[in-house]
Design a protein around this motif. Sequence first.
Motif, short mmCIF file in Angstrom:
data_model
loop_
_atom_site.label_atom_id
_atom_site.label_comp_id
_atom_site.label_asym_id
_atom_site.label_seq_id
_atom_site.Cartn_x
_atom_site.Cartn_y
_atom_site.Cartn_z
N MET A 113 0.80 -1.07 -0.05
CA MET A 113 0.13 0.01 -0.01
C MET A 113 0.82 1.26 0.01
SD MET A 113 -2.57 1.36 3.02
CE MET A 113 -3.87 0.18 2.83
N CYS B 39 -17.82 -4.76 3.30
CA CYS B 39 -17.35 -5.81 2.22
C CYS B 39 -16.67 -6.80 2.95
CB CYS B 39 -16.69 -5.29 1.11
SG CYS B 39 -17.40 -3.93 -0.03
N TYR C 59 -17.04 -11.77 -0.14
CA TYR C 59 -16.06 -12.03 -1.22
C TYR C 59 -16.63 -13.48 -1.86
CZ TYR C 59 -11.52 -13.58 -2.75
OH TYR C 59 -10.38 -14.03 -3.43
N ILE D 75 -13.70 -6.70 -6.04
CA ILE D 75 -12.83 -7.05 -4.80
C ILE D 75 -11.28 -6.70 -5.11
CG2 ILE D 75 -14.38 -9.09 -4.05
CD1 ILE D 75 -12.37 -10.83 -5.26
N ALA D 76 -11.07 -6.04 -6.10
CA ALA D 76 -9.75 -5.64 -6.65
C ALA D 76 -9.25 -4.42 -5.67
CB ALA D 76 -9.87 -5.19 -8.03
N LYS D 77 -7.81 -4.71 -5.17
CA LYS D 77 -7.53 -3.87 -4.17
C LYS D 77 -7.59 -2.34 -4.76
CE LYS D 77 -3.89 -5.16 -2.20
NZ LYS D 77 -2.46 -5.59 -1.72
N LYS D 78 -7.52 -1.94 -5.59
CA LYS D 78 -7.53 -0.49 -6.16
C LYS D 78 -9.02 -0.11 -5.98
CE LYS D 78 -6.12 2.53 -9.87
NZ LYS D 78 -5.56 2.64 -11.09
N TYR E 196 -11.29 -1.70 -4.09
CA TYR E 196 -11.64 -1.45 -2.55
C TYR E 196 -11.44 -0.32 -2.23
CZ TYR E 196 -12.34 -2.96 2.12
OH TYR E 196 -12.42 -2.98 3.25
N PHE E 197 -10.00 0.14 -2.12
CA PHE E 197 -9.60 1.30 -1.48
C PHE E 197 -10.12 2.52 -2.03
CE2 PHE E 197 -5.01 -0.61 -0.59
CZ PHE E 197 -5.38 -1.18 0.39
N TRP F 86 -8.99 -6.96 10.74
CA TRP F 86 -8.41 -5.83 10.10
C TRP F 86 -9.29 -4.76 9.48
CZ3 TRP F 86 -4.44 -2.88 10.62
CH2 TRP F 86 -4.00 -2.29 9.58
N LYS F 87 -10.38 -4.86 9.42
CA LYS F 87 -11.36 -3.74 9.08
C LYS F 87 -11.28 -2.56 9.77
CE LYS F 87 -13.97 -5.86 5.90
NZ LYS F 87 -13.11 -5.76 4.46
N GLU G 138 -8.26 -0.77 8.44
CA GLU G 138 -8.41 0.02 7.29
C GLU G 138 -9.39 0.91 7.28
OE1 GLU G 138 -8.66 -4.29 4.49
OE2 GLU G 138 -10.58 -3.51 5.37
#
Length: 196
Positions: free
Chosen positions: A1, A20, A64, A83-86, A88-89, A110-111, A114
């Motif tokens: 990240m 999510c 997911y 669900i792609a990281k980009k 999601y961010f 971990w939510k 985040e």
Amino acid sequence: MDISKLPSNTSDQGGRIIFCTRLWNPDNSNCEREKERRRIQNKFRISTCKILKSHFSNVITGIYPDTFSEKQCPELLLTKKEIAKKVYFQRLKNSNIGIADDGLLNTPGWKIGEYSLFGLAIISTPITVVTNDFLTNENYYSLSSRTAFDEVPDMIRLLQTNKAYLDMGMINLEWSRKKLHPQNYLSNLIPNEALY
């Protein structure tokens, strides 16, 4: 990240909600207590996604996609693109309220990290382990139990009243700078006297 792309302040996204999540197959554990914990966790996650979809239009929610989830709740599955990281961010950046629940082995998921890094207000199942300076009713609202998904809508409305989610989001952003930012995270792990 790339931490330089993390937000430096909160922005009003109209109180948008995000949840999510993923399911965990109870049969992948040999421990009966863990099997039951996963059943409770999965029920909370599925029920929370459903209740969010039925009560709010300004929401990003889903499960997911994997083989186990396809059998449990095909109507709630996120797409591979979602669900792609980009992606999601970007969705985190465009949200104000995050729903969290227990991670594996009863840890805070971990939510929490985040959502804090992105300056979101948080609603969570009860946090039962010490999380330094992360306080109920200040950093997050706590549900009464791990199964209390029916309390989520009222807590969201409470945060949406007078845009209280912005204040909690700023508190969490500041907490994440002190506790999760890489340069501070490592120094928090090592006692001060060990640094000299």
